[in-house]
Scaffold this motif. Structure first.
Motif, PDB file in Angstrom:
ATOM      1  N   ASP A 290      46.488 -16.392  46.813  1.00 26.73           N
ATOM      2  CA  ASP A 290      47.144 -14.991  46.215  1.00 26.73           C
ATOM      3  C   ASP A 290      46.781 -14.853  44.997  1.00 26.73           C
ATOM      4  OD1 ASP A 290      48.101 -14.130  48.972  1.00 26.73           O
ATOM      5  OD2 ASP A 290      49.834 -14.952  48.527  1.00 26.73           O
ATOM      6  N   LEU A 291      47.179 -16.015  44.028  1.00 26.13           N
ATOM      7  CA  LEU A 291      46.883 -15.897  42.578  1.00 26.13           C
ATOM      8  C   LEU A 291      45.331 -15.693  42.301  1.00 26.13           C
ATOM      9  CD1 LEU A 291      49.236 -18.674  41.612  1.00 26.13           C
ATOM     10  CD2 LEU A 291      49.608 -16.220  41.080  1.00 26.13           C
ATOM     11  N   GLU A 292      44.487 -16.099  42.805  1.00 32.16           N
ATOM     12  CA  GLU A 292      43.147 -15.902  42.898  1.00 32.16           C
ATOM     13  C   GLU A 292      42.851 -14.529  42.967  1.00 32.16           C
ATOM     14  OE1 GLU A 292      40.761 -18.685  45.069  1.00 32.16           O
ATOM     15  OE2 GLU A 292      41.714 -20.509  44.377  1.00 32.16           O
ATOM     16  N   ARG A 293      43.232 -13.913  44.130  1.00 36.42           N
ATOM     17  CA  ARG A 293      42.950 -12.753  44.454  1.00 36.42           C
ATOM     18  C   ARG A 293      43.517 -11.668  43.439  1.00 36.42           C
ATOM     19  NH1 ARG A 293      45.830 -12.056  49.324  1.00 36.42           N
ATOM     20  NH2 ARG A 293      44.702 -13.921  50.164  1.00 36.42           N
ATOM     21  N   LEU A 294      44.664 -11.941  43.004  1.00 32.40           N
ATOM     22  CA  LEU A 294      45.183 -11.105  41.910  1.00 32.40           C
ATOM     23  C   LEU A 294      44.570 -11.252  40.575  1.00 32.40           C
ATOM     24  CD1 LEU A 294      47.830  -9.650  41.376  1.00 32.40           C
ATOM     25  CD2 LEU A 294      48.864 -11.610  40.510  1.00 32.40           C
ATOM     26  N   ALA A 295      43.936 -12.594  40.382  1.00 35.35           N
ATOM     27  CA  ALA A 295      43.200 -12.570  39.014  1.00 35.35           C
ATOM     28  C   ALA A 295      41.922 -11.741  39.244  1.00 35.35           C
ATOM     29  CB  ALA A 295      42.974 -13.880  38.680  1.00 35.35           C
ATOM     30  N   LEU A 296      41.234 -11.916  40.301  1.00 38.88           N
ATOM     31  CA  LEU A 296      40.087 -11.067  40.722  1.00 38.88           C
ATOM     32  C   LEU A 296      40.400  -9.529  40.454  1.00 38.88           C
ATOM     33  CD1 LEU A 296      37.025 -11.261  41.452  1.00 38.88           C
ATOM     34  CD2 LEU A 296      37.812 -11.077  43.873  1.00 38.88           C
ATOM     35  N   ILE A 297      41.501  -9.164  41.020  1.00 40.13           N
ATOM     36  CA  ILE A 297      41.824  -7.764  41.064  1.00 40.13           C
ATOM     37  C   ILE A 297      42.011  -7.396  39.393  1.00 40.13           C
ATOM     38  CG2 ILE A 297      43.482  -5.999  41.717  1.00 40.13           C
ATOM     39  CD1 ILE A 297      43.761  -7.488  44.435  1.00 40.13           C
ATOM     40  N   ARG A 298      42.822  -7.969  39.060  1.00 42.00           N
ATOM     41  CA  ARG A 298      43.043  -7.829  37.345  1.00 42.00           C
ATOM     42  C   ARG A 298      41.651  -7.631  36.557  1.00 42.00           C
ATOM     43  NH1 ARG A 298      48.049 -11.381  36.190  1.00 42.00           N
ATOM     44  NH2 ARG A 298      49.756 -10.140  37.066  1.00 42.00           N
ATOM     45  N   GLN A 299      40.686  -8.647  36.888  1.00 37.51           N
ATOM     46  CA  GLN A 299      39.483  -8.637  36.381  1.00 37.51           C
ATOM     47  C   GLN A 299      38.654  -7.586  36.537  1.00 37.51           C
ATOM     48  OE1 GLN A 299      37.081 -12.046  37.399  1.00 37.51           O
ATOM     49  NE2 GLN A 299      35.327 -11.604  35.871  1.00 37.51           N
ATOM     50  N   GLN A 300      38.467  -7.083  37.896  1.00 35.05           N
ATOM     51  CA  GLN A 300      38.058  -5.766  38.364  1.00 35.05           C
ATOM     52  C   GLN A 300      38.866  -4.541  37.820  1.00 35.05           C
ATOM     53  OE1 GLN A 300      38.211  -5.689  42.736  1.00 35.05           O
ATOM     54  NE2 GLN A 300      36.441  -7.330  42.565  1.00 35.05           N
ATOM     55  N   ARG A 301      39.929  -4.391  37.594  1.00 31.80           N
ATOM     56  CA  ARG A 301      40.469  -3.248  37.006  1.00 31.80           C
ATOM     57  C   ARG A 301      40.234  -3.463  35.588  1.00 31.80           C
ATOM     58  NH1 ARG A 301      46.720  -3.279  39.962  1.00 31.80           N
ATOM     59  NH2 ARG A 301      45.834  -2.737  41.890  1.00 31.80           N
ATOM     60  N   ALA A 302      40.373  -4.371  34.901  1.00 33.76           N
ATOM     61  CA  ALA A 302      39.828  -4.673  33.475  1.00 33.76           C
ATOM     62  C   ALA A 302      38.433  -3.954  33.088  1.00 33.76           C
ATOM     63  CB  ALA A 302      40.096  -5.696  32.814  1.00 33.76           C
ATOM     64  N   GLU A 303      37.390  -4.461  33.981  1.00 38.21           N
ATOM     65  CA  GLU A 303      35.965  -3.972  33.967  1.00 38.21           C
ATOM     66  C   GLU A 303      36.038  -2.504  34.118  1.00 38.21           C
ATOM     67  OE1 GLU A 303      33.938  -6.476  36.634  1.00 38.21           O
ATOM     68  OE2 GLU A 303      34.160  -8.333  35.296  1.00 38.21           O
ATOM     69  N   ALA A 304      36.630  -2.188  35.348  1.00 40.39           N
ATOM     70  CA  ALA A 304      36.898  -0.560  35.484  1.00 40.39           C
ATOM     71  C   ALA A 304      37.187   0.250  34.250  1.00 40.39           C
ATOM     72  CB  ALA A 304      37.249  -0.390  36.818  1.00 40.39           C
ATOM     73  N   ALA A 305      38.357  -0.278  33.811  1.00 37.94           N
ATOM     74  CA  ALA A 305      38.921   0.400  32.743  1.00 37.94           C
ATOM     75  C   ALA A 305      37.925   0.672  31.622  1.00 37.94           C
ATOM     76  CB  ALA A 305      40.068  -0.068  32.243  1.00 37.94           C
ATOM     77  N   LYS A 306      37.179  -0.564  31.003  1.00 34.42           N
ATOM     78  CA  LYS A 306      36.340  -0.463  30.011  1.00 34.42           C
ATOM     79  C   LYS A 306      35.097   0.262  30.273  1.00 34.42           C
ATOM     80  CE  LYS A 306      34.086  -4.327  27.480  1.00 34.42           C
ATOM     81  NZ  LYS A 306      33.447  -5.725  27.594  1.00 34.42           N
TER      82      LYS A 306
END
Length: 158
Positions: free
Chosen positions: A124-140
């Motif tokens: 779950d934590l790995e999935r959460l970290a991946l999602i956060r990273q994808q969101r950060a990249e999308a925002a950038k």
């Protein structure tokens, strides 16, 4: 003269208490009859206990002739209040014991889950970290596109 649905009894007419009498606790009907019945029941219970002890010694029919060790036969256990041992702890049944163990195991698992030590928590934590990273990249990426769009607008105005 008609008396309605209910006929009179030799003990007397029906008497109804008003709500005020019920609240005050005063009623015109006698309560001695119930007290007498309760006293008779107490006396009959004491006599029946004495008789049941005598009857347990006598065997009915062929029970006295044939001695049976039936494990399914439930013998009545009549214990008096003074004979009860308060320090004696009762053992739990298998189902109750298993239920308690199941609850404790679930609580331990949930505690480990909160700390992130279980496999599921790690995933779950790995999935959460991946999602956060994808969101950060999308925002950038959105910010870059917005900046590029604004730059085109300013160049088009010049």
């Amino acid at each position: 003269m008609g008396r309605g649905k209910f006929k009179g009894k030799p003990t007397g007419r029906r008497q109804f208490s008003t709500p005020e009498e019920m609240i005050a606790g005063t009623s015109s009907r006698p309560r001695t009859f119930k007290r007498e019945e309760a006293e008779e029941e107490d006396i009959s219970e004491e006599e029946s206990e004495e008789e049941s002890e005598e009857e347990s010694e006598k065997k009915k029919g062929t029970q006295g002739v044939i001695e049976i060790d039936n494990p399914n036969l439930v013998k009545p256990k009549n214990m008096k209040a003074r004979d009860v041992d308060l320090e004696k702890t009762t053992e739990l049944s298998r189902r109750e014991r298993e239920e308690i163990e199941k609850q404790k195991a679930h609580e331990r698992y949930m505690k480990l889950q909160e700390q992130g030590k279980t496999e599921q928590a790690r995933k779950d934590l790995e999935r959460l970290a991946l999602i956060r990273q994808q969101r950060a990249e999308a925002a950038k990426k959105r910010d870059e596109e917005k900046a590029a769009k604004e730059q085109k607008k300013t160049e088009a105005r010049k």
